[in-house]
Design a protein around this motif. Sequence first.
Motif, PDB file in Angstrom:
ATOM      1  N   UNK A 120       0.831  -1.209   0.000  1.00 31.13           N
ATOM      2  CA  UNK A 120       0.000   0.000   0.000  1.00 31.13           C
ATOM      3  C   UNK A 120       0.864   1.258   0.000  1.00 31.13           C
ATOM      4  N   UNK A 121       1.897   1.286   0.815  1.00 33.56           N
ATOM      5  CA  UNK A 121       2.791   2.447   0.834  1.00 33.56           C
ATOM      6  C   UNK A 121       3.406   2.646  -0.549  1.00 33.56           C
ATOM      7  N   UNK A 122       3.851   1.560  -1.165  1.00 29.47           N
ATOM      8  CA  UNK A 122       4.453   1.630  -2.506  1.00 29.47           C
ATOM      9  C   UNK A 122       3.444   2.155  -3.524  1.00 29.47           C
ATOM     10  N   UNK A 123       2.225   1.610  -3.498  1.00 30.82           N
ATOM     11  CA  UNK A 123       1.200   2.033  -4.460  1.00 30.82           C
ATOM     12  C   UNK A 123       0.866   3.510  -4.293  1.00 30.82           C
ATOM     13  N   UNK A 124       0.648   3.932  -3.063  1.00 35.66           N
ATOM     14  CA  UNK A 124       0.236   5.327  -2.841  1.00 35.66           C
ATOM     15  C   UNK A 124       1.366   6.287  -3.187  1.00 35.66           C
ATOM     16  N   UNK A 125       2.576   5.972  -2.814  1.00 33.27           N
ATOM     17  CA  UNK A 125       3.710   6.855  -3.087  1.00 33.27           C
ATOM     18  C   UNK A 125       3.927   7.024  -4.585  1.00 33.27           C
ATOM     19  N   UNK A 126       3.565   5.999  -5.339  1.00 33.80           N
ATOM     20  CA  UNK A 126       3.743   6.042  -6.789  1.00 33.80           C
ATOM     21  C   UNK A 126       2.486   6.494  -7.527  1.00 33.80           C
TER      22      UNK A 126
END
Length: 162
Positions: free
Chosen positions: A41-47
């Motif tokens: 989730x952190x990866x998806x949102x940051x990107x």
Amino acid sequence: MQTLTDDFFNAARTGDLAFLRQHIGEMKDLNVRDSRGYTPLIIATYNGQLEAAEILLEAGADVNAADYGGNTSLMGVCFKGYPDIATLLIRHNADLNLQHGNGGTALMFAAMFGRNNLVKLLLDHGADKYVRENRGLTAIDLAAQQGNAEGVELLDAVDADN
């Protein structure tokens, strides 16, 4: 050798919705962490991957999961400037006042980086502008330090409304 977890992180990063939908049930832990503590989730949102984030949240990903520095998805989108994803996270009960390792909050990130649409969004949803980071500074102090006059006005107006 690539693992399902590696591929899942990559799908979250790139917004490969078909892969996420197809393999989400195979993931034992949607809050699995990489070497920096990032979750999918952190990866998806940051990107900037709104739909990937939505899939992950609907499947039970922890909206308040933090990396090893204490940074959450909401903090990341306030740094990057993604109001649509911030709105999604807030709808999924993101804690607006969580603090990372240095005491910073999502509101502080938005104020420091001139993401004034996000400053307003967070304030409208009840973010606490009085939280202090480790040096004792509040979001308004950080906005002023960065020359974000509009952010200072937005933060200052909260008192005027009360």
